[in-house]
Scaffold this motif. Structure first.
Motif, PDB file in Angstrom:
ATOM      1  N   ALA A   1     -15.656 -14.893 -11.513  1.00  0.00           N
ATOM      2  CA  ALA A   1     -14.962 -14.504 -10.275  1.00  0.00           C
ATOM      3  C   ALA A   1     -13.439 -14.537 -10.380  1.00  0.00           C
ATOM      4  O   ALA A   1     -12.768 -13.596  -9.932  1.00  0.00           O
ATOM      5  N   PRO A   2     -12.828 -15.599 -10.966  1.00  0.00           N
ATOM      6  CA  PRO A   2     -11.363 -15.594 -11.057  1.00  0.00           C
ATOM      7  C   PRO A   2     -10.817 -14.426 -11.868  1.00  0.00           C
ATOM      8  O   PRO A   2      -9.755 -13.880 -11.547  1.00  0.00           O
ATOM      9  N   TYR A   3     -11.546 -14.013 -12.903  1.00  0.00           N
ATOM     10  CA  TYR A   3     -11.109 -12.869 -13.710  1.00  0.00           C
ATOM     11  C   TYR A   3     -11.204 -11.579 -12.889  1.00  0.00           C
ATOM     12  O   TYR A   3     -10.362 -10.684 -13.035  1.00  0.00           O
ATOM     13  N   THR A   4     -12.216 -11.496 -12.035  1.00  0.00           N
ATOM     14  CA  THR A   4     -12.372 -10.319 -11.185  1.00  0.00           C
ATOM     15  C   THR A   4     -11.180 -10.172 -10.248  1.00  0.00           C
ATOM     16  O   THR A   4     -10.619  -9.076 -10.091  1.00  0.00           O
ATOM     17  N   VAL A   5     -10.788 -11.281  -9.637  1.00  0.00           N
ATOM     18  CA  VAL A   5      -9.629 -11.269  -8.741  1.00  0.00           C
ATOM     19  C   VAL A   5      -8.368 -10.903  -9.519  1.00  0.00           C
ATOM     20  O   VAL A   5      -7.543 -10.092  -9.070  1.00  0.00           O
ATOM     21  N   GLU A   6      -8.212 -11.491 -10.697  1.00  0.00           N
ATOM     22  CA  GLU A   6      -7.031 -11.223 -11.519  1.00  0.00           C
ATOM     23  C   GLU A   6      -6.939  -9.746 -11.884  1.00  0.00           C
ATOM     24  O   GLU A   6      -5.851  -9.151 -11.824  1.00  0.00           O
ATOM     25  N   GLU A   7      -8.074  -9.154 -12.261  1.00  0.00           N
ATOM     26  CA  GLU A   7      -8.057  -7.731 -12.633  1.00  0.00           C
ATOM     27  C   GLU A   7      -7.689  -6.855 -11.447  1.00  0.00           C
ATOM     28  O   GLU A   7      -6.996  -5.841 -11.603  1.00  0.00           O
ATOM     29  N   ALA A   8      -8.148  -7.222 -10.246  1.00  0.00           N
ATOM     30  CA  ALA A   8      -7.795  -6.448  -9.050  1.00  0.00           C
ATOM     31  C   ALA A   8      -6.289  -6.485  -8.813  1.00  0.00           C
ATOM     32  O   ALA A   8      -5.668  -5.467  -8.472  1.00  0.00           O
ATOM     33  N   TYR A   9      -5.685  -7.652  -9.030  1.00  0.00           N
ATOM     34  CA  TYR A   9      -4.237  -7.766  -8.865  1.00  0.00           C
ATOM     35  C   TYR A   9      -3.492  -6.966  -9.935  1.00  0.00           C
ATOM     36  O   TYR A   9      -2.419  -6.403  -9.675  1.00  0.00           O
ATOM     37  N   GLU A  10      -4.041  -6.913 -11.132  1.00  0.00           N
ATOM     38  CA  GLU A  10      -3.387  -6.139 -12.193  1.00  0.00           C
ATOM     39  C   GLU A  10      -3.453  -4.646 -11.898  1.00  0.00           C
ATOM     40  O   GLU A  10      -2.532  -3.902 -12.251  1.00  0.00           O
ATOM     41  N   VAL A  11      -4.520  -4.214 -11.242  1.00  0.00           N
ATOM     42  CA  VAL A  11      -4.593  -2.819 -10.781  1.00  0.00           C
ATOM     43  C   VAL A  11      -3.480  -2.562  -9.771  1.00  0.00           C
ATOM     44  O   VAL A  11      -2.747  -1.570  -9.857  1.00  0.00           O
ATOM     45  N   ALA A  12      -3.346  -3.473  -8.801  1.00  0.00           N
ATOM     46  CA  ALA A  12      -2.313  -3.317  -7.774  1.00  0.00           C
ATOM     47  C   ALA A  12      -0.919  -3.328  -8.388  1.00  0.00           C
ATOM     48  O   ALA A  12      -0.027  -2.570  -7.966  1.00  0.00           O
ATOM     49  N   ASP A  13      -0.718  -4.171  -9.393  1.00  0.00           N
ATOM     50  CA  ASP A  13       0.588  -4.258 -10.051  1.00  0.00           C
ATOM     51  C   ASP A  13       0.922  -2.951 -10.767  1.00  0.00           C
ATOM     52  O   ASP A  13       2.057  -2.461 -10.678  1.00  0.00           O
ATOM     53  N   ALA A  14      -0.043  -2.371 -11.477  1.00  0.00           N
ATOM     54  CA  ALA A  14       0.195  -1.109 -12.174  1.00  0.00           C
ATOM     55  C   ALA A  14       0.518   0.007 -11.188  1.00  0.00           C
ATOM     56  O   ALA A  14       1.380   0.850 -11.448  1.00  0.00           O
ATOM     57  N   ILE A  15      -0.153  -0.005 -10.037  1.00  0.00           N
ATOM     58  CA  ILE A  15       0.118   0.999  -9.005  1.00  0.00           C
ATOM     59  C   ILE A  15       1.529   0.833  -8.455  1.00  0.00           C
ATOM     60  O   ILE A  15       2.273   1.807  -8.292  1.00  0.00           O
ATOM     61  N   GLU A  16       1.909  -0.414  -8.182  1.00  0.00           N
ATOM     62  CA  GLU A  16       3.241  -0.663  -7.628  1.00  0.00           C
ATOM     63  C   GLU A  16       4.334  -0.227  -8.591  1.00  0.00           C
ATOM     64  O   GLU A  16       5.378   0.281  -8.172  1.00  0.00           O
ATOM     65  N   ARG A  17       4.100  -0.425  -9.883  1.00  0.00           N
ATOM     66  CA  ARG A  17       5.093  -0.025 -10.887  1.00  0.00           C
ATOM     67  C   ARG A  17       4.953   1.431 -11.299  1.00  0.00           C
ATOM     68  O   ARG A  17       5.707   1.917 -12.141  1.00  0.00           O
ATOM     69  N   GLN A  18       3.973   2.120 -10.711  1.00  0.00           N
ATOM     70  CA  GLN A  18       3.690   3.522 -11.026  1.00  0.00           C
ATOM     71  C   GLN A  18       3.447   3.715 -12.513  1.00  0.00           C
ATOM     72  O   GLN A  18       3.819   4.748 -13.096  1.00  0.00           O
ATOM     73  N   ALA A  19       2.803   2.724 -13.126  1.00  0.00           N
ATOM     74  CA  ALA A  19       2.480   2.773 -14.553  1.00  0.00           C
ATOM     75  C   ALA A  19       1.079   3.359 -14.704  1.00  0.00           C
ATOM     76  O   ALA A  19       0.094   2.630 -14.863  1.00  0.00           O
ATOM     77  N   LEU A  20       0.978   4.680 -14.656  1.00  0.00           N
ATOM     78  CA  LEU A  20      -0.327   5.322 -14.625  1.00  0.00           C
ATOM     79  C   LEU A  20      -1.112   5.133 -15.923  1.00  0.00           C
ATOM     80  O   LEU A  20      -2.347   5.066 -15.900  1.00  0.00           O
ATOM     81  N   SER A  21      -0.422   5.048 -17.055  1.00  0.00           N
ATOM     82  CA  SER A  21      -1.140   4.809 -18.309  1.00  0.00           C
ATOM     83  C   SER A  21      -1.778   3.433 -18.300  1.00  0.00           C
ATOM     84  O   SER A  21      -2.907   3.245 -18.781  1.00  0.00           O
ATOM     85  N   GLU A  22      -1.080   2.452 -17.710  1.00  0.00           N
ATOM     86  CA  GLU A  22      -1.632   1.111 -17.592  1.00  0.00           C
ATOM     87  C   GLU A  22      -2.728   1.069 -16.524  1.00  0.00           C
ATOM     88  O   GLU A  22      -3.706   0.335 -16.662  1.00  0.00           O
ATOM     89  N   LEU A  23      -2.558   1.865 -15.483  1.00  0.00           N
ATOM     90  CA  LEU A  23      -3.545   1.894 -14.406  1.00  0.00           C
ATOM     91  C   LEU A  23      -4.910   2.319 -14.943  1.00  0.00           C
ATOM     92  O   LEU A  23      -5.943   1.766 -14.547  1.00  0.00           O
TER      93      LEU A  23
END
Length: 270
Positions: free
Chosen positions: A36-58
């Motif tokens: 579960a903690p990894y699931t939450v972490e991955e969701a935040y990393e998705v949000a972070d990539a979106i905020e930085r507009q890093a589509l390759s990372e997204l």
């Protein structure tokens, strides 16, 4: 292995990782709770990539998040509860049910009307799940949500039945009141009471942001980014002057901090 872009291949990879023989020892040991903690972490990393507009990372982060879904589904399947197809079936059925204006004959005027209809449908679903159990307007607000997000959701639920400040000015007065109570507890040196009052202050700040139509999570993330940017600039300036943060006094750091702020203000105004 062929067809790397098929979901079936991902499911096969997950099954192989969890296989009793020849699988990965770490993956085999995992449970819903440990993953579960990894699931939450991955969701935040998705949000972070979106905020930085890093589509390759997204692209990669979305894959990591999907893998978490597959991981949980595999654990559930091994326990005889449900499998990945059941997860897909459930979400498809839910989306069709909650969009009768798309998949049925109902009509909605705009996005706001759809939001109202969506929430009404969710309320009916919560009522059906509750059965004879006493229901609450706050049912369904997950306890595991980040505290800031959960505070906003609780407030929005309460606001639906009119339990709310009339406007942001009322919420601001509550922030001032809670601030005074924090000051009182600081003088009393009561750590337990101080924690309680600080919680009230944070909750009131979320209320203020909500009524001012500002997303509190976005506002705080922006403040975090601003602090990090200014701190790094202060750090770099002191380093160029041959001073490390350990060597610099608080006064020196404050002088550089204010200089960075003034510099940002000039750039914004230019």
């Amino acid at each position: 292995m062929k067809h790397y872009n098929r979901i079936e291949t991902l499911l096969e990879v997950m099954a192989r990782l969890r296989a009793p023989e020849g699988g990965c020892p770490w993956d085999r040991e995992q449970t819903f709770a440990t993953i579960a903690p990894y699931t939450v972490e991955e969701a935040y990393e998705v949000a972070d990539a979106i905020e930085r507009q890093a589509l390759s990372e997204l692209r990669e982060e979305l894959g990591d998040l999907l893998f978490q879904v597959v991981f949980h589904a595999r654990i559930a399947e091994e326990g005889g509860h449900f499998g990945f197809p059941d997860v897909v079936e459930t979400v498809v059925e839910k989306m069709v049910r909650r969009h009768p204006h798309v998949f049925g004959d109902e009509e909605v005027e705009d996005a706001e009307a759809q939001t109202i209809a969506w929430e009404a449908q969710k309320a009916r679903e919560r009522s059906a799940r509750a059965g004879s159990r006493t229901q609450s307007v706050l049912d369904g607000v997950a306890v595991a949500l980040p505290a800031l997000t959960r505070a906003e959701k609780l407030q929005k639920r309460a606001a639906r039945i009119g339990f709310d400040w009339p406007d942001a000015h009322g919420a601001l007065e509550k922030v001032r009141e809670e601030t005074e109570e924090v000051v009182e507890q600081l003088e009393q040196h009561d750590s337990s009471a101080l924690q309680d009052e600080l919680g009230d202050l944070l909750f009131a700040c979320v209320n203020l942001a909500r009524l001012a139509r500002v997303d509190p999570e976005t506002a705080l993330r922006g403040a975090n980014s601003k602090f990090e940017r200014r701190f790094r600039a202060m750090e770099a300036t002191l380093e160029r002057a041959g001073r490390s943060l350990d060597e610099a006094s608080l006064q020196e750091m404050n002088v550089e901090w204010e200089r960075v702020k003034r510099s940002e203000g000039k750039i914004a105004g230019s």
